[in-house]
Design a protein around this motif. Structure first.
Motif, mmCIF file in Angstrom:
data_model
loop_
_atom_site.group_PDB
_atom_site.id
_atom_site.type_symbol
_atom_site.label_atom_id
_atom_site.label_comp_id
_atom_site.label_asym_id
_atom_site.label_seq_id
_atom_site.Cartn_x
_atom_site.Cartn_y
_atom_site.Cartn_z
ATOM 1 N N LEU A 1 10.442 -7.744 -11.214
ATOM 2 C CA LEU A 1 11.866 -8.043 -11.351
ATOM 3 C C LEU A 1 12.112 -9.548 -11.285
ATOM 4 N N ASP A 2 12.946 -10.054 -12.199
ATOM 5 C CA ASP A 2 13.288 -11.475 -12.228
ATOM 6 C C ASP A 2 14.791 -11.590 -12.472
ATOM 7 N N ALA B 1 13.541 -0.701 -4.278
ATOM 8 C CA ALA B 1 14.596 -0.066 -5.079
ATOM 9 C C ALA B 1 15.952 -0.750 -4.921
ATOM 10 N N PRO B 2 16.369 -1.137 -3.699
ATOM 11 C CA PRO B 2 17.651 -1.829 -3.579
ATOM 12 C C PRO B 2 17.657 -3.206 -4.260
ATOM 13 N N MET B 3 16.495 -3.835 -4.353
ATOM 14 C CA MET B 3 16.417 -5.119 -5.062
ATOM 15 C C MET B 3 16.763 -4.910 -6.537
ATOM 16 N N ASP C 1 8.705 1.521 -14.042
ATOM 17 C CA ASP C 1 9.003 0.543 -15.092
ATOM 18 C C ASP C 1 8.649 -0.888 -14.713
ATOM 19 N N LEU C 2 8.952 -1.280 -13.477
ATOM 20 C CA LEU C 2 8.684 -2.646 -13.040
ATOM 21 C C LEU C 2 8.541 -2.680 -11.533
ATOM 22 N N GLN D 1 0.813 -1.220 0.000
ATOM 23 C CA GLN D 1 0.000 0.000 0.000
ATOM 24 C C GLN D 1 0.846 1.270 0.000
ATOM 25 N N SER D 2 2.099 1.187 0.451
ATOM 26 C CA SER D 2 2.954 2.367 0.482
ATOM 27 C C SER D 2 3.855 2.479 -0.742
ATOM 28 N N SER D 3 3.730 1.558 -1.699
ATOM 29 C CA SER D 3 4.593 1.573 -2.879
ATOM 30 C C SER D 3 4.102 2.549 -3.932
ATOM 31 N N ASN D 4 5.067 3.108 -4.650
ATOM 32 C CA ASN D 4 4.740 3.935 -5.808
ATOM 33 C C ASN D 4 4.356 3.020 -6.961
#
Length: 99
Positions: free
Chosen positions: A89-90, A43-45, A16-17, A6-9
């Motif tokens: 992300l994969d 983001a760090p992922m 993009d992903l 819920q807090s993600s952009n």
């Protein structure tokens, strides 16, 4: 799960992903560890996978690495219209992606 925290952009025009970002064990003040969620954890992922791709394929430019990450994202119905790629992300696919 492919669900955005819920807090993600999010937004097909601005993100993009997606990347794992819910209930991620992270460093917190005081030399402690705690679970956190949101874009700040996702983001760090993405950065880590970009670094892996760069290490594995040093011939690629930063723009090509971005293309690899987006092109190799795992499509998920839950992300359609919420990210430009409609995917998550994969890391494995990013390292296998032909460019």
């Amino acid at each position: 799960t492919g669900q955005l925290d819920q807090s993600s952009n999010y937004g097909a025009q601005s993100v993009d992903l997606a990347a794992p970002g819910t209930y991620i064990l992270s460093c917190i003040p005081g030399g402690q560890y705690g679970y956190m969620s949101g874009t700040s954890m996702a983001a760090p992922m993405v950065t880590g996978v970009a670094a892996m791709v760069s290490s594995y394929r040093p011939d690629l430019t930063p723009l090509q690495i971005k293309d690899v990450l987006i092109g190799s994202a795992r499509p998920l119905e839950s992300l359609q219209g919420k990210t430009a790629s409609g995917g998550m992300l994969d890391a494995y696919q990013a390292l296998q992606y032909p460019i």
